[in-house]
Design an enzyme around this catalytic site. Structure first.
Site, PDB file in Angstrom:
ATOM      1  N   GLU A 147      25.747  -9.504  11.000  1.00 32.68           N
ATOM      2  CA  GLU A 147      24.635 -10.333  11.498  1.00 32.68           C
ATOM      3  C   GLU A 147      23.582 -10.445  10.421  1.00 32.68           C
ATOM      4  OE1 GLU A 147      22.738  -9.226  15.226  1.00 32.68           O
ATOM      5  OE2 GLU A 147      24.683  -8.740  16.110  1.00 32.68           O
ATOM      6  N   GLU A 197      25.207  -1.979  17.263  1.00 34.03           N
ATOM      7  CA  GLU A 197      23.854  -1.426  17.117  1.00 34.03           C
ATOM      8  C   GLU A 197      23.497  -0.337  18.122  1.00 34.03           C
ATOM      9  OE1 GLU A 197      21.029  -4.616  17.064  1.00 34.03           O
ATOM     10  OE2 GLU A 197      21.777  -5.423  15.178  1.00 34.03           O
TER      11      GLU A 197
HETATM   12  C1  BGC Z   1      21.335  -8.132  17.979  1.00 30.91           C
HETATM   13  C2  BGC Z   1      21.375  -9.533  18.543  1.00 30.91           C
HETATM   14  C3  BGC Z   1      19.976 -10.120  18.537  1.00 30.91           C
HETATM   15  C4  BGC Z   1      19.517 -10.182  17.091  1.00 30.91           C
HETATM   16  C5  BGC Z   1      18.143 -10.804  16.894  1.00 30.91           C
HETATM   17  C6  BGC Z   1      20.444  -7.960  16.785  1.00 30.91           C
HETATM   18  O1  BGC Z   1      19.726  -6.786  16.936  1.00 30.91           O
HETATM   19  O2  BGC Z   1      22.623  -7.644  17.751  1.00 30.91           O
HETATM   20  O3  BGC Z   1      21.931  -9.481  19.828  1.00 30.91           O
HETATM   21  O4  BGC Z   1      19.890 -11.344  19.162  1.00 30.91           O
HETATM   22  O5  BGC Z   1      19.469  -8.904  16.566  1.00 30.91           O
HETATM   23  O6  BGC Z   1      17.151 -10.026  17.487  1.00 30.91           O
END
Ligand code: BGC
Length: 453
Positions: free
Chosen positions: A351, A167
């Site tokens: 994610e 990111e």
């Molecule tokens: C990040 C994580 C973070 C998650 C929730 C993402 O932007 O890669 O490190 O915990 O979002 O906010």
């Protein structure tokens, strides 16, 4: 069980974490401090003064955590390496104990039949490099390439999926423009420089990897689709700018070799004329892209700096505890947009997940988190829809395996499918974890079943 939601053969089912958010012991065994160690120890910068000093104590409990993943039946695990554990000053001297930690972790994962996806940079720059200007220093491309080489030489025989940056948008927007994340700068003139150098570092690391590595390397970006609040030309224009800023700023140079034109409009005199040669470095052939998706944004022009588009709340939507609208269709739209815009590159959802208020662990060790199950189920169905529409999606990683340190928000937000009691470090699989294990076991088919809980 019907086959309606069966996923392609070889599809990876995993969970994701990041070093600073789970490991704890940031200075153990010769590690150097990172910008997050410093940031969190500066009074007033994190919720409740929370730091990553202990976190989930994964640095010492990693064996138990791998066992837990095996029990859940995961076939993949995405984690990040703390750069300053391996290179305490960021460059030069390697700390063998730091490297060993990751080497043992990788061995244990492979032994458990879990494919490791290794992220080189998930926001924890060595403090020693920040002292030299961090991502504002053009030399960072060489520093990052050196670190990538050390890691690839040590682990490429065993790790087959590598990620350069996690990111870049958040690194720049949070770290250099709005200051909510380390290193906490607020400077419109710095942000474009940090962004551009991050992309140069990405390119240099891919090149360095190709020289020593034999497997796959990619980039992970967060995509938040933007939908205009109305047909009004101002809203349409604000949406286009917000989309260019967040979604195209990194993928365009990495895959197309140029920035979207809106960035000059947004940053005005803070947007430099970049040397043309930089784009040859930035645009490296990639083996895959990782997409992190959490929510969407309904965009309204608000008349101030072009970047400041207002987000419109949706009256009938569910919002997570971090205030993000639950909008699964946005994940399908995102995956299709990436394919349309950048071609048929293999994709992973690296994610996806949600923080919701979880009740305390009940008698018998249950944590009832139906909202998280609903979130994951609807988003996994959205991934399936994108696959049916022709996207080459090869895996899905829940954020997150464990409740963990949510950066400046400290331990106040829980994203895990496994509950962590921070006082005892006791892990308890939440209902969502049990449900996900069932989805994994059925290779997606359980997504067609009524909710069990
Ligand atoms: C990040 C994580 C973070 C998650 C929730 C993402 O932007 O890669 O490190 O915990 O979002 O906010």
């Amino acid at each position: 069980m019907t086959d309606a939601f069966a996923f392609p053969d070889g599809f990876l089912w995993g969970a994701a974490t990041a070093a600073h958010q789970i490991e704890g012991s940031p200075l153990a065994d010769g590690a150097g401090p990172s910008i997050w160690t410093r940031f969190a120890h500066t009074p007033g910068l994190t919720h409740n003064g929370d730091t990553g000093d202990v976190a989930c104590d994964h640095y010492r409990r990693w064996k138990d955590d791998v066992r837990l993943m095996r029990e859940l039946g995961l076939t993949a695990y995405r984690f990040s390496v703390s750069w300053s554990r391996v290179l305490p000053e960021g460059t030069g001297r390697v700390n063998p104990a730091g490297l060993d930690f990751y080497s043992r972790l990788v061995d244990a994962l492979l032994e458990a039949g879990i494919e490791p996806l290794l992220t080189l940079y998930h926001w924890d720059l060595p403090a020693a490099l920040d002292d030299r200007g961090g991502w504002l220093n053009r030399d960072c491309a060489g520093w990052f390439a050196e670190y990538a080489t050390v890691m690839a030489k040590a682990l490429d025989g065993r790790v087959r999926k590598w990620v350069t940056l996690n990111e870049p948008w958040v690194i720049t927007d949070g770290g250099y423009l709005h200051g909510a994340l380390a290193p906490g700068h607020r400077n419109k003139y710095e942000a474009p420089i940090a962004s551009h150098n991050l992309m140069r570092a990405h390119g240099a690391a891919v090149q360095a990897y190709r020289a020593v590595g034999r497997h796959e390397i990619g980039l992970v970006v967060n995509i938040e689709p933007k939908y205009p609040a109305s047909d009004a030309p101002e809203d349409q224009a604000a949406t286009r700018r917000a989309h260019a800023y967040m979604n195209e700023q990194y993928l365009h140079p990495a895959l197309l070799g140029h920035y979207p034109p809106e960035l000059r409009e947004i940053f005005d005199d803070a947007w430099p004329d970049w040397p043309a040669a930089d784009f040859a470095l930035i645009r490296q052939p990639l083996d895959f892209l990782g997409i992190n998706y959490y929510t969407r944004n309904v965009t309204r022009a608000d008349g101030s700096w072009p970047l400041k588009a207002g987000a419109v709340k949706q009256p009938s939507a569910t919002y997570t505890e971090t205030g993000w609208e639950v909008f699964p269709q946005g994940l399908t739209d995102t995956l299709l947009w990436v394919r349309r815009t950048y071609g048929d590159i293999p994709l992973y959802v690296t994610e996806n997940g949600a923080a919701f208020f979880d009740p305390p662990v009940a008698e018998g060790g249950r944590v009832r988190d139906p909202l998280r199950i609903d979130y994951l189920r609807r988003h996994l169905r959205a991934v399936h829809e994108a696959i049916r529409a022709g996207c080459d999606i090869r895996g899905y990683m829940v954020w997150s395996l464990l409740d963990n340190l949510e950066w400046s928000l400290g331990y106040s937000k829980r994203f895990g499918i496994v509950h962590v009691n921070y006082a005892t470090q006791q892990r308890t699989v939440k209902d969502s974890g049990r449900w996900y294990a069932n989805v994994v076991r059925s290779h997606g088919r359980a997504l067609g079943e009524p909710l069990p809980y």
